[in-house]
Design an enzyme around this catalytic site. Structure first.
Site, PDB file in Angstrom:
ATOM      1  N   ALA A  99     -98.925  61.563  26.307  1.00  0.00           N
ATOM      2  CA  ALA A  99     -99.627  62.856  25.777  1.00  0.00           C
ATOM      3  C   ALA A  99     -99.872  62.389  24.553  1.00  0.00           C
ATOM      4  CB  ALA A  99    -100.008  63.879  26.075  1.00  0.00           C
ATOM      5  N   GLY A 125     -98.309  61.255  29.905  1.00  0.00           N
ATOM      6  CA  GLY A 125     -99.281  61.370  30.833  1.00  0.00           C
ATOM      7  C   GLY A 125     -99.798  59.552  30.558  1.00  0.00           C
ATOM      8  N   GLU A 141     -98.962  58.987  34.184  1.00  0.00           N
ATOM      9  CA  GLU A 141     -99.800  60.089  34.998  1.00  0.00           C
ATOM     10  C   GLU A 141    -101.257  58.913  35.247  1.00  0.00           C
ATOM     11  OE1 GLU A 141     -98.438  63.709  32.882  1.00  0.00           O
ATOM     12  OE2 GLU A 141     -97.440  64.416  34.236  1.00  0.00           O
ATOM     13  N   GLU A 191     -90.771  64.106  29.880  1.00  0.00           N
ATOM     14  CA  GLU A 191     -91.554  64.568  28.657  1.00  0.00           C
ATOM     15  C   GLU A 191     -90.153  65.868  28.376  1.00  0.00           C
ATOM     16  OE1 GLU A 191     -92.891  63.533  31.488  1.00  0.00           O
ATOM     17  OE2 GLU A 191     -95.610  63.730  31.269  1.00  0.00           O
TER      18      GLU A 191
END
Ligand code: CO8
Length: 257
Positions: free
Chosen positions: A65, A108, A111, A131
């Site tokens: 992200a 992300g 993911e 993260e």
């Protein structure tokens, strides 16, 4: 729709989406989310497309992200907006999506790859859920999907230490379906997608639905669901055509009916 953060192409019956924010290693910001979902939905609605491939660059599928975009968000806003929930829309795509991963697939990015139906990795791929190094945890399924892919011990290792897994380990662990040389990645993924897209679309979509059901239900319910889908395929011309073609030793001519 004109896209700025992705590139879309069609290769026969395959839709190819390339993440294209090279300056940020394809970090996933809100624009890339909007555009990626629009592209997937457009290919989903296109009767000429039977499967999709999502890929990134040689260096990064996606490095997570967008940290710079999210760093100043408040708890109140994150909660009120249900931050990241929009990515779930990808999992509602009904046509198969292959993730073709080279380089970094972190946070992300990992993911996003796991939200696709399967992952083909280049030998340069590196997967991770870092993260924890930023003072947070996975927010888009990393703790849940990764655990289902690779089991508790390895998922804990990845989420708690933030270490990366190379392509060989990812294949050994069941995270990726196959590893190919980096130079062949997109071609191999397109080939796999073209193979899928040549089959009868309703049976492809039902196969996807059936495998996905295995993640969400008991074995008994899943088996019943699979059997009912299987029965329903006998209502289609393509079942008659597929079986007749086998008996007559010829290639089937599927019409998706
Ligand atoms: N967000 C924003 N910018 C990024 C990101 C990111 N995730 N990753 C890299 N960039 C930027 C860098 O800031 C740099 O920009 P600039 O040139 O302006 O300084 C540029 O991309 C190139 O990166 P590096 O110079 O760092 O390249 P290196 O080759 O030295 O290192 C790494 C590559 C190891 C991948 C490194 O960039 C890195 O560690 N990136 C961050 C990885 C990370 O922590 N990812 C997890 C983010 S958190 C997250 O994903 C939460 C998930 C919640 C769900 C999200 C659903 C989408």
């Amino acid at each position: 729709m004109a896209y700025e953060t992705i590139i879309t192409e069609t290769h026969g019956k395959v839709g190819l989406i390339t993440l294209n924010r090279p300056q940020a290693l394809n970090a996933l910001n809100s624009q890339i989310l909007t555009e990626l979902i629009a592209a997937v939905n457009a290919f989903g609605a296109d009767a000429g497309i039977g499967a999709m491939v999502i890929t990134g660059s040689e260096k990064a599928f996606a490095a997570g992200a967008d940290i710079k975009e999210m760093q100043s968000i408040s708890y109140a806003d994150a909660y009120a907006q249900d931050f990241f929930v929009g990515w779930e829309e990808l999992t509602r795509a009904r046509k198969p999506i292959i993730a073709a991963v080279a380089g970094y697939a972190l946070g992300g990015g990992c993911e996003l790859a796991m939200m696709c139906d399967f992952i083909i990795a280049a030998d340069t791929a590196k997967f991770g859920q870092p993260e924890i190094t930023l003072g947070v945890i996975p927010g888009m399924g990393g703790s849940q999907r990764l655990t289902r892919f690779v089991g508790k011990s390895k998922a804990m290792d990845m989420c708690l230490t933030g270490r990366m897994m190379d392509a060989a380990e990812a294949e050994r662990s069941g995270l990726v379906s196959r590893v190919v040389p980096a130079s062949d990645l997109v071609e191999e993924a397109l080939k796999a997608a073209a193979k899928i897209a040549a089959f009868s679309l309703p049976s492809v979509m039902m196969a996807k639905e059936a495998v996905n059901r295995a993640f969400e239900t008991t074995l008994a319910e899943g088996l019943r669901f699979e059997r009912r889908l299987f029965h329903s395929l006998f209502a289609l011309d393509d079942q008659k055509e597929g079986m007749a073609a086998f008996a007559e030793k010829r290639k089937p001519n599927f019409t998706n009916r």
